[in-house]
Enzyme design. Structure first.
Site, PDB file in Angstrom:
ATOM      1  N   ARG A  12     -21.105   8.739  -2.618  1.00  0.00           N
ATOM      2  CA  ARG A  12     -21.563   7.725  -1.654  1.00  0.00           C
ATOM      3  C   ARG A  12     -22.263   8.401  -0.473  1.00  0.00           C
ATOM      4  O   ARG A  12     -23.327   7.979  -0.048  1.00  0.00           O
ATOM      5  CB  ARG A  12     -20.382   6.885  -1.180  1.00  0.00           C
ATOM      6  N   LYS A  63     -12.970  -3.484  -0.615  1.00  0.00           N
ATOM      7  CA  LYS A  63     -12.239  -2.993   0.560  1.00  0.00           C
ATOM      8  C   LYS A  63     -12.306  -3.999   1.710  1.00  0.00           C
ATOM      9  O   LYS A  63     -11.301  -4.254   2.364  1.00  0.00           O
ATOM     10  CB  LYS A  63     -12.832  -1.653   0.994  1.00  0.00           C
TER      11      LYS A  63
END
Length: 175
Positions: free
Chosen positions: A101, A36
């Protein structure tokens, strides 16, 4: 299992390639173009994670991708594949791929792991611009220990040891 053990982003997981893994060094090196933030990311792999990767390899029908698409040659499975697998496992409206996460970050912080090691494991950059300009630490030695401890913690939960698992109840809707 691989997502829970590594807490990489869904896109990083489904795009995983065999040549990114060095099982001898117990590392998964995700190249910048797949990240990302467009910076390479090293994921230390616990023994349990290596076992999962080896199980996937034994089933692999693709020489390049860990999770190839059934319908599109040369492409990985879709993000929705993970989401719908979670639905089938009974986690509809209770967990997403990204939720692993958050869960890992919360639990590792509560267990006292160094926040910088946790943030680097999540592939998060430093938010303080001055600190970011000077600090390029990867915290790999601590992250290796942390990922082994994380996998051991998960094994303990699976075996019914350790933390008591309490279901999360939703707030009642206001009328």
């Amino acid at each position: 299992q691989l997502m829970v053990l590594t807490f990489v982003r869904t896109g990083e997981l489904i795009g995983a390639r065999w040549n990114e893994f060095d099982l001898t060094k117990q590392e998964w090196r995700i190249p910048a173009e797949r990240m990302k933030m467009k910076t390479p990311h090293i994921v230390p792999l616990s023994d349990q994670t290596i076992d999962v990767v080896e199980q996937i390899k034994a089933l692999a029908a693709d020489d390049e991708l860990l999770f190839p698409s059934e319908r599109r040659d040369g492409k990985s499975m879709s993000n929705n594949t993970i989401l719908f697998a979670l639905y089938r496992l009974g986690y509809h409206s209770r967990m997403t791929g990204h939720g692993f996460r958050s869960m890992a970050s919360t639990l590792l912080n509560e267990q006292g792991w160094h926040r910088d090691a946790i943030e680097r494991q999540l592939a998060h950059g430093e938010r303080n611009k001055v600190r970011a300009a000077y600090n390029y630490a990867q915290h790999l030695p601590e992250r290796r220990k942390m990922m082994t401890a994380w996998a051991d913690y998960l094994d303990g939960l699976k075996a019914g040891k350790g933390a008591k698992i309490v279901p999360i109840k939703r707030k009642a809707k206001a009328s």
